[in-house]
Write a protein that holds these residues in place. Structure first.
Motif, PDB file in Angstrom:
ATOM      1  N   LEU A   6     -19.024  11.688 -29.672  1.00 31.86           N
ATOM      2  CA  LEU A   6     -19.507  12.466 -28.522  1.00 31.86           C
ATOM      3  C   LEU A   6     -20.625  13.388 -28.986  1.00 31.86           C
ATOM      4  CD1 LEU A   6     -19.241  13.541 -25.550  1.00 31.86           C
ATOM      5  CD2 LEU A   6     -17.625  15.226 -26.464  1.00 31.86           C
ATOM      6  N   ILE A   7     -21.688  13.459 -28.180  1.00 31.12           N
ATOM      7  CA  ILE A   7     -22.765  14.425 -28.379  1.00 31.12           C
ATOM      8  C   ILE A   7     -22.636  15.499 -27.300  1.00 31.12           C
ATOM      9  CG2 ILE A   7     -25.258  14.750 -28.533  1.00 31.12           C
ATOM     10  CD1 ILE A   7     -25.428  11.636 -28.795  1.00 31.12           C
ATOM     11  N   VAL A   8     -22.739  16.753 -27.693  1.00 29.86           N
ATOM     12  CA  VAL A   8     -22.775  17.863 -26.744  1.00 29.86           C
ATOM     13  C   VAL A   8     -24.165  18.475 -26.825  1.00 29.86           C
ATOM     14  CG1 VAL A   8     -21.866  20.143 -26.151  1.00 29.86           C
ATOM     15  CG2 VAL A   8     -20.314  18.336 -26.950  1.00 29.86           C
ATOM     16  N   ALA A   9     -24.904  18.451 -25.733  1.00 32.15           N
ATOM     17  CA  ALA A   9     -26.285  18.954 -25.756  1.00 32.15           C
ATOM     18  C   ALA A   9     -26.715  19.365 -24.359  1.00 32.15           C
ATOM     19  CB  ALA A   9     -27.240  17.884 -26.300  1.00 32.15           C
ATOM     20  N   GLY A  10     -27.583  20.361 -24.301  1.00 34.02           N
ATOM     21  CA  GLY A  10     -28.139  20.781 -23.032  1.00 34.02           C
ATOM     22  C   GLY A  10     -29.227  19.833 -22.570  1.00 34.02           C
ATOM     23  N   ILE A  11     -29.530  19.903 -21.274  1.00 32.86           N
ATOM     24  CA  ILE A  11     -30.633  19.138 -20.695  1.00 32.86           C
ATOM     25  C   ILE A  11     -31.837  20.061 -20.602  1.00 32.86           C
ATOM     26  CG2 ILE A  11     -31.496  18.048 -18.596  1.00 32.86           C
ATOM     27  CD1 ILE A  11     -28.809  16.999 -18.054  1.00 32.86           C
ATOM     28  N   TYR A  12     -32.969  19.590 -21.064  1.00 31.41           N
ATOM     29  CA  TYR A  12     -34.179  20.391 -21.037  1.00 31.41           C
ATOM     30  C   TYR A  12     -35.146  19.798 -20.037  1.00 31.41           C
ATOM     31  CZ  TYR A  12     -31.808  21.579 -25.306  1.00 31.41           C
ATOM     32  OH  TYR A  12     -30.842  21.924 -26.206  1.00 31.41           O
TER      33      TYR A  12
END
Length: 292
Positions: free
Chosen positions: A257-263
């Motif tokens: 799993l990757i946890v990342a914000g959307i830019y």
């Protein structure tokens, strides 16, 4: 003030009587499931059921079918064409409903069904107003329009867990948190805390000069106070694109799993996604929890 030894309960002494206050650990109580017709709908529903059992959540399973038009205009053409298209959409929804009945037939999970022939992104946004999480997948249908996961996260503010083609369990064993000193990364991190608490391994990663080791250490200390043990990793940007460096590390780590914000740059109507977001969207193998 008097404190219990339990981490989940505190007490306050006021005028001779004791008031008990429960402190609930952050969790997912209301989960929306994208059940719009796709080839992997059975796997998505099975995953959602496991998540609901893990967190004691209520599921809203939402299925809307719409023909694949680039501009999503209403059904057009002669009456016969429109009738055939609507029949095709209804047949696709019947297949999805059969999968729903097969997965949730035992009533072990509270799951509500909602469906119709309509543009899926519009309908899903309404359901996300009171949701803690949306579960969707990177898979697409040959005949029906698929919801845009990034657009839904941007417009609704609800975190989106997009499943990849790699098999996923409700407890992600190896999670990689992509960190950047910005609000989107912070939001994604906090929305993922219930999942991070269950992971076997959590790695906070920063790429290039935009992120310092000091920042990564601070993030690790912060989530440690939330009960999450993590490692941190800072890597240089070697390929001229942070998204590529990040995906290389995902494969090296074997992250599930990757946890990342959307830019995003620009208005919603003409939004331009950042390079890292575009790269993550192209990766259809690994699950991604995104937030804006």
């Amino acid at each position: 003030m008097e404190w219990d030894s339990s981490n989940e309960r505190r007490g306050r002494q006021d005028f001779g009587y004791r008031v008990e206050v429960d402190i609930r650990i952050m969790t997912y109580c209301d989960i929306v499931v994208d059940a719009c017709p796709k080839k992997d709908i059975q796997q998505t529903l099975e995953f959602a059921r496991k998540m609901a059992l893990e967190f004691g959540a209520r599921l809203s399973v939402v299925a809307y079918a719409w023909p694949q038009y680039s501009d999503m205009r209403p059904l057009v053409g002669n009456a016969l064409t429109a009738q055939l298209q609507e029949r095709e959409m209804s047949d696709a929804l019947d297949t999805t409903r059969s999968a729903f009945d097969a997965v949730f037939g035992d009533d072990a999970v509270e799951a509500e069904w909602c469906s119709g022939v309509a543009e899926p992104n519009v309908e899903l946004r309404d359901h996300l107003l009171t949701a803690d999480l949306l579960i969707t997948s990177a898979s697409e249908s040959k005949t029906c329009a698929s919801p845009d996961a990034a657009d839904l996260a941007l417009r609704s503010g609800t975190p989106v867990l997009r499943l990849g083609t790699n098999k996923a369990e409700a407890r992600f064993a190896n999670v990689l948190v992509a960190w950047k000193d910005c609000s989107q990364a912070r939001r994604a991190l906090h929305e993922a805390l219930p999942i991070l608490k269950l992971a076997n391994k959590v790695t906070i990663i920063g790429v290039g000069d935009e992120v310092s080791i000091t920042s990564l250490e601070a993030v690790g200390e912060h989530i440690q106070r939330h009960g999450v043990t993590s490692d941190f990793l800072h890597i240089p940007s070697t390929q001229g694109e942070i998204g590529l460096d990040l995906m290389d590390q995902v494969h090296r780590e074997g992250a599930s799993l990757i946890v990342a914000g959307i830019y995003s740059r620009g208005e919603f109507a003409e939004r331009l996604l950042g390079g890292v977001t575009k790269r993550l969207l192209k990766n259809t193998e690994t699950a991604w929890l995104m937030a804006y």
